[in-house]
Design a protein around this motif. Structure first.
Motif, PDB file in Angstrom:
ATOM      1  N   PHE A  16       0.877  -1.391   0.072  1.00 20.96           N
ATOM      2  CA  PHE A  16      -0.095  -0.028  -0.186  1.00 20.96           C
ATOM      3  C   PHE A  16       0.839   1.201  -0.026  1.00 20.96           C
ATOM      4  O   PHE A  16       0.735   2.154   0.810  1.00 20.96           O
ATOM      5  N   ALA A  17       1.739   1.152  -1.027  1.00 17.82           N
ATOM      6  CA  ALA A  17       2.715   2.393  -1.012  1.00 17.82           C
ATOM      7  C   ALA A  17       2.001   3.848  -1.302  1.00 17.82           C
ATOM      8  O   ALA A  17       2.770   4.819  -0.793  1.00 17.82           O
ATOM      9  N   LYS A  18       0.865   3.824  -1.854  1.00 18.78           N
ATOM     10  CA  LYS A  18       0.198   4.972  -1.977  1.00 18.78           C
ATOM     11  C   LYS A  18      -0.776   5.345  -1.230  1.00 18.78           C
ATOM     12  O   LYS A  18      -1.458   6.449  -1.192  1.00 18.78           O
ATOM     13  N   SER A  19      -0.772   4.585   0.108  1.00 14.83           N
ATOM     14  CA  SER A  19      -2.042   5.035   1.103  1.00 14.83           C
ATOM     15  C   SER A  19      -1.065   6.197   2.077  1.00 14.83           C
ATOM     16  O   SER A  19       0.188   6.242   1.972  1.00 14.83           O
ATOM     17  N   PRO A  20      -1.983   6.931   2.637  1.00 12.63           N
ATOM     18  CA  PRO A  20      -1.437   7.908   3.551  1.00 12.63           C
ATOM     19  C   PRO A  20      -0.691   7.345   4.535  1.00 12.63           C
ATOM     20  O   PRO A  20       0.504   7.975   5.141  1.00 12.63           O
ATOM     21  N   GLU A  21      -0.809   6.114   5.115  1.00 15.83           N
ATOM     22  CA  GLU A  21      -0.100   5.337   5.911  1.00 15.83           C
ATOM     23  C   GLU A  21       1.350   5.225   5.738  1.00 15.83           C
ATOM     24  O   GLU A  21       2.100   5.079   6.594  1.00 15.83           O
ATOM     25  N   ALA A  22       1.611   4.960   4.316  1.00 16.12           N
ATOM     26  CA  ALA A  22       3.092   4.802   3.897  1.00 16.12           C
ATOM     27  C   ALA A  22       3.957   6.118   3.974  1.00 16.12           C
ATOM     28  O   ALA A  22       5.130   5.741   4.080  1.00 16.12           O
ATOM     29  N   SER A  23       3.159   6.980   4.254  1.00 15.51           N
ATOM     30  CA  SER A  23       4.043   8.269   4.346  1.00 15.51           C
ATOM     31  C   SER A  23       5.032   8.092   5.794  1.00 15.51           C
ATOM     32  O   SER A  23       5.983   8.817   5.772  1.00 15.51           O
ATOM     33  N   LEU A  24       4.597   7.569   6.639  1.00 18.29           N
ATOM     34  CA  LEU A  24       5.371   7.359   8.129  1.00 18.29           C
ATOM     35  C   LEU A  24       5.870   5.809   8.351  1.00 18.29           C
ATOM     36  O   LEU A  24       6.338   5.842   9.283  1.00 18.29           O
TER      37      LEU A  24
END
Length: 258
Positions: free
Chosen positions: A239-247
């Motif tokens: 899920f590299a494009k999910s918001p969770e991926a930013s952290l």
């Protein structure tokens, strides 16, 4: 001439001479015994049916009444009840949907959804008065989420546990909601268990990375660093494009170095 005759079978004639001995072969004797046994069994069956015909008719009648009763219940009770429940639930669901879209007035809207307003049923009324209907089932989901968002966590757990999901998305969200409630009640082990159930219920771009992140954070709190690392790495890979991926890189480093 003597005649050997059994019901349902062609008579077999045997000529008997007064001076001769009649000899039946082994096959004739066995056949006669079989016919005799069948007749005795048939007679016993007929006697049993005759003696118990009232009981048999009663059983058949009960089955027929049961089938007709179910059909009548479905047609004249269940369907109208479902329709009534849906009508009563309409305004409660409007309040619930408005709460989802209006963060400013969320608490009051969730309370109106739960308890009703302007003389209309709330979600709790639908559950209490139309138990067993699909509308009451859906009301359990909405009530659980409403209680979760108004910080009434035990009530949220109770109502979300009563919800029987018919689609994988709401099943995942309901189980994740129970996990959130347990976290607020300071029961991380229970929370992690429900986050894992939410992950097993469905895989999608919205709820899966969210519950992977929550499961990872709780696992870190419980010093289950290997498990936490697996959750975070799934976010990074799947899920590299999910918001969770930013952290996620920071969480991965934390799980490796803790």
């Amino acid at each position: 001439m003597a005649t050997y005759k059994k019901r349902g079978y062609k008579a077999k004639e045997v000529n008997i001479d007064s001076t001769d001995e009649v000899e039946f072969n082994e096959q004739d004797s066995t056949t006669a015994e079989v016919f005799s046994t069948l007749d005795e069994g048939a007679n016993k069956t007929e006697e049993w049916v005759s003696k118990n015909q009232n009981y048999i008719l009663g059983v058949i009648g009960a089955i027929a009444v049961g089938v007709l009763g179910y059909l009548a219940y479905d047609q004249f009770v269940k369907k109208p009840q479902e329709a009534d429940a849906g009508n009563e639930m309409y305004y409660a669901m409007q309040y619930f949907n408005e709460a989802l879209q209006n963060p400013v007035a969320q608490d009051s809207l969730y309370n109106l959804a739960l308890k009703g307003g302007n003389g209309k049923y709330g979600l709790i009324d639908v559950i209490d008065n139309y138990g067993g209907t699909e509308s009451a089932n859906l009301a359990s989901y909405a009530a659980g989420m409403s209680y979760l968002n108004t910080q009434k966590y035990q009530e949220a757990i109770d109502y979300l546990n009563d919800y029987t999901a018919h689609d994988a998305i709401t099943d995942a969200i309901a189980k994740g909601g129970i996990g959130d409630a347990f976290m607020q009640l300071n029961q991380p082990e229970d929370a992690l268990g429900y986050y894992e159930k939410a992950l097993s219920a469905n895989t999608n771009e919205y709820s899966t990375p969210m519950f992977l992140q929550k499961a990872g954070i709780v696992a870190l709190e419980l010093n289950k660093n290997d498990a936490a690392l697996k959750y975070f790495e799934r976010i990074k890979v799947e899920f590299a494009k999910s918001p969770e991926a930013s952290l996620v890189d920071a969480y991965i480093a934390m799980a490796k170095n803790k």
